[in-house]
Design a protein around this motif. Sequence first.
Motif, PDB file in Angstrom:
ATOM      1  N   VAL A 338       0.839  -1.148  -0.065  1.00 38.39           N
ATOM      2  CA  VAL A 338       0.006   0.134  -0.071  1.00 38.39           C
ATOM      3  C   VAL A 338       1.036   1.215   0.052  1.00 38.39           C
ATOM      4  O   VAL A 338       1.809   1.500   0.863  1.00 38.39           O
ATOM      5  CB  VAL A 338      -0.955   0.146   1.366  1.00 38.39           C
ATOM      6  CG1 VAL A 338      -1.898   1.198   1.410  1.00 38.39           C
ATOM      7  CG2 VAL A 338      -1.996  -1.367   1.269  1.00 38.39           C
ATOM      8  N   GLY A 339       0.436   1.972  -0.908  1.00 36.15           N
ATOM      9  CA  GLY A 339       1.436   3.325  -1.173  1.00 36.15           C
ATOM     10  C   GLY A 339       2.495   3.274  -2.237  1.00 36.15           C
ATOM     11  O   GLY A 339       3.189   4.196  -2.388  1.00 36.15           O
ATOM     12  N   GLN A 340       3.128   2.060  -2.527  1.00 38.84           N
ATOM     13  CA  GLN A 340       4.060   1.934  -3.535  1.00 38.84           C
ATOM     14  C   GLN A 340       3.647   2.582  -4.563  1.00 38.84           C
ATOM     15  O   GLN A 340       2.453   2.372  -5.228  1.00 38.84           O
ATOM     16  CB  GLN A 340       4.372   0.259  -3.699  1.00 38.84           C
ATOM     17  CG  GLN A 340       5.468  -0.018  -4.549  1.00 38.84           C
ATOM     18  CD  GLN A 340       5.876  -1.545  -4.531  1.00 38.84           C
ATOM     19  OE1 GLN A 340       5.112  -2.339  -3.761  1.00 38.84           O
ATOM     20  NE2 GLN A 340       6.799  -1.772  -5.258  1.00 38.84           N
ATOM     21  N   ILE A 341       4.717   2.818  -5.503  1.00 40.36           N
ATOM     22  CA  ILE A 341       4.554   3.900  -6.724  1.00 40.36           C
ATOM     23  C   ILE A 341       5.148   3.041  -7.807  1.00 40.36           C
ATOM     24  O   ILE A 341       6.209   2.366  -7.706  1.00 40.36           O
ATOM     25  CB  ILE A 341       5.159   5.174  -6.604  1.00 40.36           C
ATOM     26  CG1 ILE A 341       4.431   5.935  -5.368  1.00 40.36           C
ATOM     27  CG2 ILE A 341       4.892   5.844  -7.889  1.00 40.36           C
ATOM     28  CD1 ILE A 341       5.234   7.287  -5.064  1.00 40.36           C
ATOM     29  N   PHE A 342       4.417   3.172  -8.941  1.00 36.15           N
ATOM     30  CA  PHE A 342       4.871   2.431 -10.343  1.00 36.15           C
ATOM     31  C   PHE A 342       4.645   3.411 -11.342  1.00 36.15           C
ATOM     32  O   PHE A 342       3.584   4.227 -11.233  1.00 36.15           O
ATOM     33  CB  PHE A 342       4.123   1.395 -10.544  1.00 36.15           C
ATOM     34  CG  PHE A 342       4.179   0.108  -9.795  1.00 36.15           C
ATOM     35  CD1 PHE A 342       5.286  -1.032 -10.057  1.00 36.15           C
ATOM     36  CD2 PHE A 342       3.386  -0.109  -8.695  1.00 36.15           C
ATOM     37  CE1 PHE A 342       5.561  -1.985  -9.071  1.00 36.15           C
ATOM     38  CE2 PHE A 342       3.615  -1.350  -7.650  1.00 36.15           C
ATOM     39  CZ  PHE A 342       4.787  -1.971  -7.976  1.00 36.15           C
ATOM     40  N   GLU A 343       5.382   3.373 -12.528  1.00 37.03           N
ATOM     41  CA  GLU A 343       5.257   4.238 -13.532  1.00 37.03           C
ATOM     42  C   GLU A 343       4.702   3.648 -14.627  1.00 37.03           C
ATOM     43  O   GLU A 343       5.420   2.634 -15.137  1.00 37.03           O
ATOM     44  CB  GLU A 343       6.667   4.922 -13.827  1.00 37.03           C
ATOM     45  CG  GLU A 343       7.723   5.731 -12.987  1.00 37.03           C
ATOM     46  CD  GLU A 343       6.901   7.038 -12.730  1.00 37.03           C
ATOM     47  OE1 GLU A 343       6.178   7.310 -13.709  1.00 37.03           O
ATOM     48  OE2 GLU A 343       7.088   7.372 -11.630  1.00 37.03           O
ATOM     49  N   PRO A 361       2.579   8.428 -12.562  1.00 39.12           N
ATOM     50  CA  PRO A 361       2.729   7.641 -11.352  1.00 39.12           C
ATOM     51  C   PRO A 361       1.399   6.932 -11.097  1.00 39.12           C
ATOM     52  O   PRO A 361       0.659   7.528 -10.666  1.00 39.12           O
ATOM     53  CB  PRO A 361       3.331   8.553 -10.217  1.00 39.12           C
ATOM     54  CG  PRO A 361       2.870   9.991 -10.789  1.00 39.12           C
ATOM     55  CD  PRO A 361       2.749   9.834 -12.205  1.00 39.12           C
ATOM     56  N   VAL A 362       1.583   5.680 -10.479  1.00 37.78           N
ATOM     57  CA  VAL A 362       0.200   4.911  -9.976  1.00 37.78           C
ATOM     58  C   VAL A 362       0.564   4.676  -8.699  1.00 37.78           C
ATOM     59  O   VAL A 362       1.699   3.599  -8.588  1.00 37.78           O
ATOM     60  CB  VAL A 362      -0.007   3.934 -11.095  1.00 37.78           C
ATOM     61  CG1 VAL A 362      -1.092   3.121 -10.413  1.00 37.78           C
ATOM     62  CG2 VAL A 362      -0.515   4.502 -12.560  1.00 37.78           C
ATOM     63  N   LYS A 363      -0.157   4.713  -7.690  1.00 37.20           N
ATOM     64  CA  LYS A 363       0.242   4.423  -6.364  1.00 37.20           C
ATOM     65  C   LYS A 363      -0.992   3.381  -6.032  1.00 37.20           C
ATOM     66  O   LYS A 363      -1.942   3.416  -6.262  1.00 37.20           O
ATOM     67  CB  LYS A 363       0.033   5.464  -5.503  1.00 37.20           C
ATOM     68  CG  LYS A 363       0.074   5.161  -4.016  1.00 37.20           C
ATOM     69  CD  LYS A 363       0.367   6.359  -3.130  1.00 37.20           C
ATOM     70  CE  LYS A 363      -1.028   7.152  -3.063  1.00 37.20           C
ATOM     71  NZ  LYS A 363      -0.966   8.444  -2.222  1.00 37.20           N
ATOM     72  N   THR A 370      -7.368  -0.003  -9.026  1.00 40.67           N
ATOM     73  CA  THR A 370      -6.555   1.217  -9.141  1.00 40.67           C
ATOM     74  C   THR A 370      -6.915   1.842 -10.737  1.00 40.67           C
ATOM     75  O   THR A 370      -6.726   1.021 -11.751  1.00 40.67           O
ATOM     76  CB  THR A 370      -5.222   1.241  -9.156  1.00 40.67           C
ATOM     77  OG1 THR A 370      -5.002   0.815  -7.868  1.00 40.67           O
ATOM     78  CG2 THR A 370      -4.569   2.664  -9.179  1.00 40.67           C
ATOM     79  N   THR A 371      -7.631   2.920 -10.893  1.00 38.05           N
ATOM     80  CA  THR A 371      -8.200   3.489 -12.088  1.00 38.05           C
ATOM     81  C   THR A 371      -6.881   4.294 -12.628  1.00 38.05           C
ATOM     82  O   THR A 371      -6.304   5.355 -11.663  1.00 38.05           O
ATOM     83  CB  THR A 371      -9.394   4.455 -11.743  1.00 38.05           C
ATOM     84  OG1 THR A 371     -10.240   3.598 -11.161  1.00 38.05           O
ATOM     85  CG2 THR A 371      -9.650   4.751 -13.340  1.00 38.05           C
ATOM     86  N   LEU A 372      -6.624   4.372 -13.920  1.00 36.74           N
ATOM     87  CA  LEU A 372      -5.644   5.052 -14.712  1.00 36.74           C
ATOM     88  C   LEU A 372      -6.307   6.268 -14.890  1.00 36.74           C
ATOM     89  O   LEU A 372      -7.345   6.330 -15.817  1.00 36.74           O
ATOM     90  CB  LEU A 372      -4.891   4.368 -15.685  1.00 36.74           C
ATOM     91  CG  LEU A 372      -4.244   3.015 -15.388  1.00 36.74           C
ATOM     92  CD1 LEU A 372      -3.879   2.276 -16.575  1.00 36.74           C
ATOM     93  CD2 LEU A 372      -2.986   3.170 -14.368  1.00 36.74           C
ATOM     94  N   ASP A 373      -5.660   7.474 -14.628  1.00 34.45           N
ATOM     95  CA  ASP A 373      -6.053   8.769 -15.184  1.00 34.45           C
ATOM     96  C   ASP A 373      -4.989   9.651 -16.043  1.00 34.45           C
ATOM     97  O   ASP A 373      -4.103  10.100 -15.427  1.00 34.45           O
ATOM     98  CB  ASP A 373      -6.590   9.819 -13.660  1.00 34.45           C
ATOM     99  CG  ASP A 373      -7.228  11.018 -14.052  1.00 34.45           C
ATOM    100  OD1 ASP A 373      -7.373  11.190 -15.257  1.00 34.45           O
ATOM    101  OD2 ASP A 373      -7.262  11.844 -13.046  1.00 34.45           O
TER     102      ASP A 373
END
Length: 390
Positions: A338-343, A361-363, A370-373
């Motif tokens: 939880v809270g980890q970030i990916f590009e 960045p997607v957390k 998790t929805t991509l915006d």
Amino acid sequence: MKCLNCGYENLPDAKYCSECGLPLNNDHLYKENDSASFDGRVNLLENEKSPKDSVLSQSRMDLYHGQDERNLSTDQVDNKSETTQLDHKDHRVLTKREGFDWKKFVGFSLIFLGVISFVMIYRLNFSKAAVEEQFTKAIKKKDYLKAAAVVKTPITEAPWTDLDVKRTIEHYQEADIDFPQLLLNGNLSTGIEWQGSKLAKTEKTGSFLLIFPKYAINLYPLPVQLSLSNEYRDLKILSEDQTTQSINSKGGILIEPRIQNVMIQYTYQGKTEEVWFDLDYSQLETLRHKLSLVPVTNTLMVDKALLGVRPDLPFQVISFNIDGQEYSQNQIQLSGFVGQIFEVSLKANYNGHELQTETIPVKLVNKTKTTLDYSQDQNLKAQIQQAELK
């Protein structure tokens, strides 16, 4: 009375010439004197021409003028000579003294101006009052570059930039901390505080020219609390601007307010892993961040409405790019904490045209999806408009 023999001008009542010694106004003496007497007078004249003999024969000369007249004449000559010598001596001394005083004056003037210049430079740039005024005005005017010039932190020597100061103010705002207002109402000399925790204070950091104290504004780090699992060992936190910190048993560390995200390094089943976490200052409670090493898996979802495509036109995801790695599939799941970030970026086919998004960045969140915006991707919007023209 003028002497007819030598032409010397004597006093009116003199009977004999003060220069040659012959009688005055006695012409008959010249006629009656014989050659012997004349030779004697000549010898007398030659003797009178010696200054030494004139002084020695004062008793005879006194008969001509009197003692007072002779002494007066001699004293005048001596005094005049002495005065002339003293005048020359005093002139030389005065001239020498005047030259020394001028050089001394110039030297002291230069030293004085140099000291004044150093004092003014110190007072305007490095004194406590100057540093506090510069920082306060810079924050008020949002001149973060000027503010960064006088900022330091006690846990790292990394210099601050204007972006660091800007991020700090923004992070405080996310945590509902009005730092500019606290700065305006508070006192940097005693410290700026919020809910009992110190945020900033003016402190001595060195010396200016090894004489005057030098000051800077210390922006204090914030405590970060982590929720840890007993399965993980050798926990450390890393960031670009801070030194590595080992996480203690309570999971507490110190983080500078300019830090946007951190990397947690841990060992699990003998393997060292690194996880990037975004610091969410909006969840700040009493200056304590809440991060967690709780495992989670999120499915990445693409919302067509957020993407900006028309629902009546064909749309299909082709692939994902996760931290530089390409995955040719239309759906993907990310496992981490939880809270980890990916590009993340993606490729898609829309109305017969290929779309390519930018990387965002997607957390990971404590949910299943998790929805991509990509709504802020201007280049993607242009691609979509071009595809809709077909």
